[in-house]
Design a protein around this motif. Structure first.
Motif, PDB file in Angstrom:
ATOM      1  N   VAL A  21       0.840  -1.205   0.000  1.00  0.00           N
ATOM      2  CA  VAL A  21       0.000   0.000   0.000  1.00  0.00           C
ATOM      3  C   VAL A  21       0.870   1.248   0.000  1.00  0.00           C
ATOM      4  O   VAL A  21       0.610   2.213  -0.747  1.00  0.00           O
ATOM      5  N   LEU A  22       1.920   1.257   0.834  1.00  0.00           N
ATOM      6  CA  LEU A  22       2.822   2.414   0.888  1.00  0.00           C
ATOM      7  C   LEU A  22       3.532   2.614  -0.448  1.00  0.00           C
ATOM      8  O   LEU A  22       3.701   3.759  -0.910  1.00  0.00           O
ATOM      9  N   ALA A  23       3.938   1.505  -1.075  1.00  0.00           N
ATOM     10  CA  ALA A  23       4.602   1.600  -2.375  1.00  0.00           C
ATOM     11  C   ALA A  23       3.660   2.176  -3.423  1.00  0.00           C
ATOM     12  O   ALA A  23       4.058   3.017  -4.244  1.00  0.00           O
ATOM     13  N   LEU A  24       2.393   1.736  -3.403  1.00  0.00           N
ATOM     14  CA  LEU A  24       1.413   2.269  -4.348  1.00  0.00           C
ATOM     15  C   LEU A  24       1.154   3.748  -4.101  1.00  0.00           C
ATOM     16  O   LEU A  24       1.031   4.537  -5.057  1.00  0.00           O
ATOM     17  N   LEU A  25       1.068   4.141  -2.843  1.00  0.00           N
ATOM     18  CA  LEU A  25       0.865   5.551  -2.521  1.00  0.00           C
ATOM     19  C   LEU A  25       2.043   6.402  -2.992  1.00  0.00           C
ATOM     20  O   LEU A  25       1.848   7.512  -3.529  1.00  0.00           O
ATOM     21  N   LEU A  26       3.256   5.879  -2.774  1.00  0.00           N
ATOM     22  CA  LEU A  26       4.442   6.601  -3.245  1.00  0.00           C
ATOM     23  C   LEU A  26       4.458   6.713  -4.766  1.00  0.00           C
ATOM     24  O   LEU A  26       4.808   7.759  -5.325  1.00  0.00           O
ATOM     25  N   LEU A  27       4.062   5.614  -5.436  1.00  0.00           N
ATOM     26  CA  LEU A  27       4.020   5.630  -6.901  1.00  0.00           C
ATOM     27  C   LEU A  27       3.005   6.659  -7.391  1.00  0.00           C
ATOM     28  O   LEU A  27       3.294   7.436  -8.327  1.00  0.00           O
ATOM     29  N   ILE A  28       1.818   6.674  -6.761  1.00  0.00           N
ATOM     30  CA  ILE A  28       0.794   7.652  -7.135  1.00  0.00           C
ATOM     31  C   ILE A  28       1.289   9.071  -6.883  1.00  0.00           C
ATOM     32  O   ILE A  28       1.088   9.988  -7.705  1.00  0.00           O
ATOM     33  N   PHE A  29       1.991   9.258  -5.754  1.00  0.00           N
ATOM     34  CA  PHE A  29       2.517  10.588  -5.421  1.00  0.00           C
ATOM     35  C   PHE A  29       3.508  11.061  -6.480  1.00  0.00           C
ATOM     36  O   PHE A  29       3.446  12.214  -6.956  1.00  0.00           O
ATOM     37  N   PHE A  30       4.453  10.176  -6.864  1.00  0.00           N
ATOM     38  CA  PHE A  30       5.458  10.565  -7.853  1.00  0.00           C
ATOM     39  C   PHE A  30       4.837  10.809  -9.222  1.00  0.00           C
ATOM     40  O   PHE A  30       5.265  11.706  -9.962  1.00  0.00           O
ATOM     41  N   VAL A  31       3.822  10.022  -9.588  1.00  0.00           N
ATOM     42  CA  VAL A  31       3.145  10.236 -10.872  1.00  0.00           C
ATOM     43  C   VAL A  31       2.438  11.593 -10.876  1.00  0.00           C
ATOM     44  O   VAL A  31       2.553  12.379 -11.838  1.00  0.00           O
ATOM     45  N   VAL A  32       1.698  11.887  -9.807  1.00  0.00           N
ATOM     46  CA  VAL A  32       0.999  13.168  -9.700  1.00  0.00           C
ATOM     47  C   VAL A  32       1.990  14.318  -9.680  1.00  0.00           C
ATOM     48  O   VAL A  32       1.800  15.361 -10.351  1.00  0.00           O
ATOM     49  N   TRP A  33       3.072  14.134  -8.897  1.00  0.00           N
ATOM     50  CA  TRP A  33       4.089  15.188  -8.818  1.00  0.00           C
ATOM     51  C   TRP A  33       4.751  15.405 -10.166  1.00  0.00           C
ATOM     52  O   TRP A  33       5.024  16.538 -10.576  1.00  0.00           O
ATOM     53  N   GLY A  34       4.997  14.311 -10.900  1.00  0.00           N
ATOM     54  CA  GLY A  34       5.605  14.438 -12.235  1.00  0.00           C
ATOM     55  C   GLY A  34       4.688  15.163 -13.199  1.00  0.00           C
ATOM     56  O   GLY A  34       5.139  16.031 -13.968  1.00  0.00           O
ATOM     57  N   LEU A  35       3.389  14.819 -13.189  1.00  0.00           N
ATOM     58  CA  LEU A  35       2.431  15.488 -14.070  1.00  0.00           C
ATOM     59  C   LEU A  35       2.300  16.961 -13.713  1.00  0.00           C
ATOM     60  O   LEU A  35       2.230  17.832 -14.604  1.00  0.00           O
ATOM     61  N   TRP A  36       2.254  17.226 -12.399  1.00  0.00           N
ATOM     62  CA  TRP A  36       2.163  18.620 -11.957  1.00  0.00           C
ATOM     63  C   TRP A  36       3.395  19.410 -12.348  1.00  0.00           C
ATOM     64  O   TRP A  36       3.314  20.559 -12.812  1.00  0.00           O
TER      65      TRP A  36
END
Length: 334
Positions: free
Chosen positions: A306-321
């Motif tokens: 779950v933590l890995a998925l949250l980190l992945l989502i965070f980095f994807v969102v941060w990259g898009l932003w």
């Protein structure tokens, strides 16, 4: 040709005879053994009761009979009474002086003996019991535990030996001792151990105990779930551990700090308990390795996913932003 057939038949017969005899010999156990205390002029027939004096020698005798079809070699071992998780008196454990406030151990007052019995044979065995040089109060609940030397883990037989100097009843006192892990029939258990530290037996004691583990996962309500046990002990031996068992339900024991809180009641007497104790990694590993059919606890693994998925989502969102921001910056500069 007939001689060869007769010779082969004789060999086959001898082989079967030897194999059958060996098979029968391994069937002997305490299930086919009877032990009777030899007691004169007394209404008590199931145990020895001695009104003792200091520094004296007393002799007791046991009659042991083997009703089995094979010979059996027994060990007759002296020990003190202990209390089981079911609330019964047992004599299987080896008890030493100092445990639970025990001043004198029964195993130091007499010696263990081995006895071999042929099928349908009876032997009479005598034991000399030397009482301590100093006086003792209350009840010393000793006894002999008889078991098959070839099957030491199988259930054995018992003959209690009760010793007292003044024949006056002494009340028991319960205190919280520790928390431990053990294996019972290849299943993991955590025991909250109470202690009767007085030389007096107890009857009909009701215990309510709560156990929880302190840790990060427990703060997140993902780890060890708090559990409760209500247990009635019909009999508690003097100077004995009183184990309150928590079944792990095939889950492995986790090392860490466990907090036990609870109450006990016997008649009008009440006790309250509270304490924290650590189960080490070594203790947990020992119990888990000796247990079978354990259900793996994958809570930590799921949490990491779950933590890995949250980190992945965070980095994807941060990259898009970040990419969107760079594009806006370029548009402004044009």
């Amino acid at each position: 040709m007939k001689k060869i057939r007769l010779f082969l038949f004789a060999i086959l017969f001898c082989t079967l005879f030897i194999f059958t005899n060996r098979t029968i010999a391994t069937q002997a156990s305490t299930e086919n053994v009877s032990v009777t205390p030899i007691i004169d002029n007394s209404d008590i027939t199931d145990h020895f009761q001695i009104i003792a004096k200091p520094n004296r020698m007393y002799q007791v005798k046991l009659s042991i009979t083997n009703f089995g079809v094979g010979s059996v070699k027994l060990r007759v071992r002296p020990t003190n009474a202990s209390t089981s998780t079911e609330g019964t008196i047992t004599y299987q454990q080896v008890i030493s002086s100092g445990q639970n406030g025990l001043r004198y151990a029964f195993k130091d007052m007499t010696q263990a003996k081995n006895v071999t019995l042929a099928p349908n044979q009876t032997k009479e065995i005598a034991f000399n019991i030397k009482t301590p040089a100093k006086s003792f109060t209350g009840l010393m609940m000793g006894g002999f535990y008889i078991y098959d030397l070839s099957q030491p883990s199988s259930p054995g037989l018992k003959v209690p030996v009760w010793l007292t100097e003044d024949n006056k009843a002494v009340g028991g006192v319960l205190v919280l001792s520790d928390v431990s892990a053990e294996v019972v029939q290849k299943k993991p258990f955590i025991n909250v151990n109470l202690s009767n530290n007085q030389p007096g037996s107890m009857k009909n004691v009701t215990v309510h105990m709560n156990l929880k583990r302190k840790g990060l996962l427990e703060l997140l309500h993902l780890g060890f779930k708090p559990v409760n046990v209500d247990q009635t002990y019909k009999n508690i031996a003097p100077n004995s551990t009183v184990p309150v068992a928590f079944d792990q339900q095939s889950l492995p024991v986790k090392p860490g700090i466990y907090q036990a809180t609870g109450t006990a009641r016997s008649g009008k007497t009440h006790w309250r308990f509270s304490g924290s104790y650590r189960i080490t990694q070594t203790q947990a590993d020992r119990v888990n390795k000796a247990s079978s059919n354990l259900i793996p606890d994958r809570t930590v693994m799921y949490l990491m996913i779950v933590l890995a998925l949250l980190l992945l989502i965070f980095f994807v969102v941060w990259g898009l932003w970040s990419q969107s921001r760079q594009q806006k910056t370029r548009s402004v500069h044009r």
